[in-house]
Write a protein that holds these residues in place. Sequence first.
Motif, PDB file in Angstrom:
ATOM      1  N   ILE A   7      15.255  15.130  -2.281  1.00  0.00           N
ATOM      2  CA  ILE A   7      15.200  13.991  -3.198  1.00  0.00           C
ATOM      3  C   ILE A   7      15.855  12.771  -2.571  1.00  0.00           C
ATOM      4  N   SER A   8      16.986  12.980  -1.908  1.00  0.00           N
ATOM      5  CA  SER A   8      17.729  11.876  -1.290  1.00  0.00           C
ATOM      6  C   SER A   8      16.995  11.287  -0.101  1.00  0.00           C
ATOM      7  N   ARG A   9      16.381  12.149   0.730  1.00  0.00           N
ATOM      8  CA  ARG A   9      15.776  11.661   1.973  1.00  0.00           C
ATOM      9  C   ARG A   9      14.455  10.943   1.760  1.00  0.00           C
ATOM     10  N   LEU A  10      13.645  11.425   0.843  1.00  0.00           N
ATOM     11  CA  LEU A  10      12.338  10.820   0.623  1.00  0.00           C
ATOM     12  C   LEU A  10      12.480   9.401   0.082  1.00  0.00           C
ATOM     13  N   GLY A  11      11.502   8.567   0.380  1.00  0.00           N
ATOM     14  CA  GLY A  11      11.533   7.196  -0.092  1.00  0.00           C
ATOM     15  C   GLY A  11      10.789   7.032  -1.405  1.00  0.00           C
ATOM     16  N   PHE A  12      11.271   6.093  -2.214  1.00  0.00           N
ATOM     17  CA  PHE A  12      10.596   5.767  -3.467  1.00  0.00           C
ATOM     18  C   PHE A  12      10.687   4.262  -3.647  1.00  0.00           C
ATOM     19  N   TYR A  24       7.123   7.545  -0.709  1.00  0.00           N
ATOM     20  CA  TYR A  24       6.679   7.496   0.681  1.00  0.00           C
ATOM     21  C   TYR A  24       7.621   8.361   1.505  1.00  0.00           C
ATOM     22  N   VAL A  25       7.175   8.727   2.694  1.00  0.00           N
ATOM     23  CA  VAL A  25       8.017   9.544   3.561  1.00  0.00           C
ATOM     24  C   VAL A  25       8.872   8.607   4.402  1.00  0.00           C
ATOM     25  N   ALA A  26      10.150   8.584   4.108  1.00  0.00           N
ATOM     26  CA  ALA A  26      11.066   7.689   4.802  1.00  0.00           C
ATOM     27  C   ALA A  26      11.485   8.287   6.134  1.00  0.00           C
ATOM     28  N   VAL A  27      11.920   7.422   7.043  1.00  0.00           N
ATOM     29  CA  VAL A  27      12.464   7.892   8.316  1.00  0.00           C
ATOM     30  C   VAL A  27      13.626   8.835   8.024  1.00  0.00           C
ATOM     31  N   GLY A  28      13.620   9.990   8.662  1.00  0.00           N
ATOM     32  CA  GLY A  28      14.655  10.991   8.409  1.00  0.00           C
ATOM     33  C   GLY A  28      14.197  12.085   7.471  1.00  0.00           C
ATOM     34  N   SER A  29      13.055  11.854   6.788  1.00  0.00           N
ATOM     35  CA  SER A  29      12.478  12.897   5.942  1.00  0.00           C
ATOM     36  C   SER A  29      11.158  13.343   6.559  1.00  0.00           C
ATOM     37  N   GLY A  30      10.464  14.221   5.892  1.00  0.00           N
ATOM     38  CA  GLY A  30       9.202  14.700   6.438  1.00  0.00           C
ATOM     39  C   GLY A  30       8.456  15.537   5.426  1.00  0.00           C
ATOM     40  N   GLY A  31       7.338  16.116   5.872  1.00  0.00           N
ATOM     41  CA  GLY A  31       6.519  16.930   4.985  1.00  0.00           C
ATOM     42  C   GLY A  31       7.270  18.100   4.381  1.00  0.00           C
ATOM     43  N   HIS A  70       0.829  -1.206   0.000  1.00  0.00           N
ATOM     44  CA  HIS A  70       0.000   0.000   0.000  1.00  0.00           C
ATOM     45  C   HIS A  70       0.865   1.257   0.000  1.00  0.00           C
ATOM     46  N   THR A  71       1.951   1.237   0.755  1.00  0.00           N
ATOM     47  CA  THR A  71       2.779   2.439   0.914  1.00  0.00           C
ATOM     48  C   THR A  71       3.970   2.476  -0.025  1.00  0.00           C
TER      49      THR A  71
END
Length: 571
Positions: free
Chosen positions: A343-348, A493-500, A216-217
């Motif tokens: 770009i680096s912090r966010l998850g894909f 998705y918002v990975a740990v270490g990233s945020g809104g 889902h995520t």
Amino acid sequence: MVAKKPRIVIIGAGMAGLVAANKLYTSPGSKELFELCIVEGGTRIGGRILTRELAGDRIEMGATWIHGIGGSPIHKIAEEIGALDSKQPWEHKDGYPKDVLTVAEGGFVLDPSIVEPISNLYRKLMDYAQGKLIEGSEKKSEVEHYRTATNKSYKKNSSTSSSNGYYGELSIGSFLRKGLDGYWNEEEKIKGYLSSSRKSLEEAVFTMYENSERAHTSAGDLSNLDYNAESEYREFPDEEITIAKGYLSIIESLASVLPAGLIQLGKKVKKIEWKAEAEGLIPSMEMENGHGSRPVKLHFDDGSILTADHVIVTVSLGVLKAGIRDELGMFSPPLPSFKTDAISRLGFGIVNKLFLELSPTQDQEFKNKKFPNLQMAFYPPDSKLRQQEIPWWMRRTASLCPIYKNSSVLLSWFAGQEALELESLKDEEIINGVSTTISSFLCNSQTQKVVNSQKCSNGNVKSMENSHGFIKFSRVVKSKWGTDPLFMGSYSYVAVGSGGHDLDSMAEPLPTISDSCVAAKSPPLQILFAGEATHRTHYSTTHGAYFSGEREANRLLKHYNCGGFSEMLHY
């Protein structure tokens, strides 16, 4: 001398790019004001939307659901064009299956008394994480349980403070596991003892729901999925539905108003040159109608060049990640650090769908018995009941279901490394692996000899009757989003270490409006960004991509004081 029109080039003919083009082209006065062009690296429009057919049924290789019809622009278009009804069968016509059969490997059909408590626990943990579970809606002891799970899951770190007052970083994965541990502790206090077989089954069921969450995520590992971001994500109300005439019908509707030739296929962008500052850069020698060059220059794989005043980049986050890793770089000069950091912090992640068509003889066998909406609970590695013949890539999928009642086409979802592995497997390997797995769940008569003497503490386990032979498939169709160079994954998705704040940074145009010094030296709004990974509260969705495309079109319309732009809360 006739003044040149500002040229707007949109990179990508997916949802975001087509919405932006549609908005720019249909706004009052825009045809006289702008020169518009879409360049698409592939040979089709739609991006991560791809509708196909299998065994006479309509299937979706990419985007599938309208996630909540209340307020969804996708649902509005589908209604307007009559796409919600079709004589041809389509994927999940019946909605989410309710008559599911939950089975543990080896053929143990799980009684609701085992499944429902874990299902309720998982749902409430996720509701709490998403901010849906408020005090007063549950017993005080239950709310305290979720709080305890939250507190225990945080790793203390004095240098990092989150917005809700805790210190350190918390993942959904660690939160869920602490919640399960807390549940077991409470159960042992109440009952005095939980058998190892009972805990093993509950662990398998809980993992099944985690595997669904991964798909889902798109987070291949829930320990990488940020806890705080869950409460910031927004959902539309009302039911979730699929589109009877296919998601591609929405794309075709958006593109239908655009004139022939506006969309150029097979134009893969190799490099984007822009002017961070006007001084010190040598202007292009290209002249257009006797006028000077435009600030942005696009280089394509075929060697051609196109200049523009504004470029809306709608490529996937996966492509952007690859672009900043490339030594040559996609952008020249390179993107500023606030952009590359986001770009680096966010998850894909990678999510793939596997469709299997039952062979004609097998299909006839199931006409009366029906292939079940199968939920698969796999035992943890230390369990003695674990079936060694089941391939590892099958162990983290959660279900195998007909795409609608009585369909001969079955569907299973894969995420993370398993999804990537699926892309590399040959059809024969997939059929063998899936058939072996199904055999363990539905056809293994050997487990019947064991079940009578191995029961959970309440005795509510029974074996699936050996009512079906070895399952046979005639065809396999799978998506390959991970290895496709035009996408390199499925959604963000918002990975740990990233945020809104990183999603907001993704949406920031270049040169940045906030940097008045740079803005004064450079032509404004040279590079704009759209796509699902640029929307703070609707990331990972087609409607998030829709809103982002409309947002960037409005930004340019407002910049040129052109009628038709609108301010929307969704932005």
